[in-house]
Design a protein around this motif. Structure first.
Motif, short mmCIF file in Angstrom:
data_model
loop_
_atom_site.label_atom_id
_atom_site.label_comp_id
_atom_site.label_asym_id
_atom_site.label_seq_id
_atom_site.Cartn_x
_atom_site.Cartn_y
_atom_site.Cartn_z
N ASN A 1 0.83 -1.21 0.00
CA ASN A 1 0.00 0.00 0.00
C ASN A 1 0.87 1.26 0.00
O ASN A 1 1.58 1.53 0.96
N GLY A 2 0.81 2.03 -1.09
CA GLY A 2 1.52 3.30 -1.18
C GLY A 2 2.98 3.20 -1.52
O GLY A 2 3.62 4.21 -1.83
N ASN A 3 3.55 2.00 -1.46
CA ASN A 3 5.00 1.85 -1.64
C ASN A 3 5.41 1.94 -3.10
O ASN A 3 4.79 1.35 -3.98
N TYR B 1 11.18 7.37 -1.12
CA TYR B 1 10.81 7.62 0.27
C TYR B 1 9.31 7.90 0.39
O TYR B 1 8.68 8.43 -0.54
N ARG B 2 8.78 7.57 1.54
CA ARG B 2 7.35 7.81 1.77
C ARG B 2 7.10 9.28 2.14
O ARG B 2 8.01 9.98 2.58
N ASN B 3 5.85 9.67 2.03
CA ASN B 3 5.41 10.99 2.49
C ASN B 3 4.07 10.77 3.18
O ASN B 3 3.01 10.83 2.57
N GLY B 4 4.13 10.48 4.46
CA GLY B 4 2.93 10.17 5.21
C GLY B 4 3.26 9.41 6.49
O GLY B 4 4.40 9.02 6.73
N GLU B 5 2.24 9.21 7.30
CA GLU B 5 2.43 8.65 8.64
C GLU B 5 2.40 7.12 8.62
O GLU B 5 1.58 6.51 7.97
N ILE C 1 7.99 14.00 3.92
CA ILE C 1 9.13 13.62 3.10
C ILE C 1 10.32 14.57 3.30
O ILE C 1 11.48 14.15 3.21
N GLU C 2 10.05 15.83 3.59
CA GLU C 2 11.16 16.78 3.82
C GLU C 2 12.01 16.33 5.02
O GLU C 2 13.24 16.42 4.99
#
Length: 377
Positions: A137-139, A144-148, A166-167
């Protein structure tokens, strides 16, 4: 120690502070065992037996920590082009295929330079290997991810929430790479440096999925680059066997904030256990060679018969170490090839002689086993 102020997640600490007397005692033990193993002769045929076995068990273990269902034998089958028996999903099989590729990829990076200077490219490539073509899911492989995300649970010391934007992740990964390649960390013992890489990468948790597998591969890569044999693959087995303690070591270290002793101690106990297992195993290989020579001496001096020598040779060739009974001698292969034409009394006499010479042992259920230490006494 290095403190970094993130944009949203607050202060992030890269910590190399630990209880020196406590950890250095374990480092001395680990280093001594590693040196002892390095000094033991390893025949090519032993390596050809040990290395694939460790590879497949390590892949099975690191995947099982994340819920994969294939065991080491099924990993081997998959690598040989066979499809393991039903009961595994296509996703499970692809995870294993990807891990096989990832482990072989780090083999190409393990020797130069020493100590290894690694980069974000190395990390992203490992993540691509691990998650290629998998629909987590989302990968996105290598991104890199941007989220919790939430890591851990109450049963293992509590839930941890890594930085989520992501920052922050991009900044922390740059800082992580700089710190791991700094003189301060490169001058640390490789067992400590590898464990710190494992722990801090896991804290950042930069991808949506596959972080644990990448962390364990980074650790393996650093150990391999320093010439450490066996342990890089064996540690995943240790983590899997002690998975509850593995998670607790993370949680305790997170709560400690400026003290990485809990994770280092857990990790080094795994290093020591792995090295001790391998030392014993190599010693047994050497004992097999010594026993073959000893059997030749006994036959030459008529202390044992040719049939008794053949029985012991069968046992030396049997890597399973499975015990046998008197009945097995005359009814089960391969023993029956030697004993089907002799009487039970003769078989009993053979066993009695070999027991008296401490070449066999017998348990309370009258099952016999080879005694590799018999010629020591």
């Amino acid at each position: 120690m290095k403190e970094v102020m993130t944009f949203k997640a607050g202060k992030f600490i890269f910590c190399d502070q630990y209880d020196r007397p406590r950890i250095e005692k374990l480092l001395v033990e680990a280093s001594t065992l590693n040196s002892a193993i390095s000094d033991l002769p390893i025949l090519p045929k032993w390596s050809s037996q040990i290395d694939p076995e460790l590879l497949y068990s390590s892949i099975a273990s690191t995947a099982a920590i994340e819920g994969n269902s294939l065991d080491a034998n099924e990993v081997r089958e998959l690598d040989e082009g066979k499809i393991p028996e039903a009961g595994h999903t296509a996703k499970d099989r692809l995870e294993i295929t990807n891990l096989i590729g990832a482990y072989r990829a780090i083999e190409t990076l393990r020797t130069k330079p020493v100590p290894l200077i690694f980069s974000e490219t190395h990390i992203k490539e490992l993540h691509k290997h691990i998650t290629f073509d998998l629909t987590y899911n989302g990968n996105i492989p290598g991104i890199y991810r941007n989220g919790e995300v939430r890591v851990g649970d109450k049963a293992h010391g509590g839930e941890y929430r890594p930085p989520k934007i992501i920052e922050d992740i991009e900044m922390l990964m740059r800082e992580f790479i700089d710190w791991m390649n700094s003189d301060e960390l490169i001058n640390e013992h490789v067992f400590v440096r590898a464990a710190l890489a494992h722990y801090h990468f896991s804290l950042i948790h930069p991808f949506w999925d596959g972080n644990g597998r990448v962390a364990r591969l980074l650790e393996a890569l650093l150990l391999q680059s320093a010439g450490i044999r066996y342990v890089p693959k064996m540690l995943s087995n240790y983590y899997y066997r002690h998975v509850d303690d593995y998670y607790r070591a993370f949680s305790e270290t997170i709560r400690a904030k400026k003290d990485v002793t809990p994770f280092l101690e857990f990790n080094l106990r795994g290093v020591i256990e792995s090295l001790q297992q391998m030392k014993n195993r190599i010693a047994d290989f050497i004992r097999v060679l010594a026993m073959r020579d000893y059997l030749h001496f006994l036959v030459s001096n008529k202390a044992i018969s040719k049939r008794q020598n053949d029985l012991l040779t069968l046992l030396l060739d049997d890597t399973s170490g499975k015990p046998f009974t008197l009945h097995d001698l005359q009814s089960a292969l391969p023993y029956s090839m030697l004993y089907r034409k002799v009487s039970e009394m003769t078989a009993r006499r053979d066993l009695k002689n070999l027991l008296e010479r401490k070449l066999l042992t017998v348990d309370s259920d009258n099952r016999y086993s080879l005694n590799l230490r018999g010629f020591d006494s």
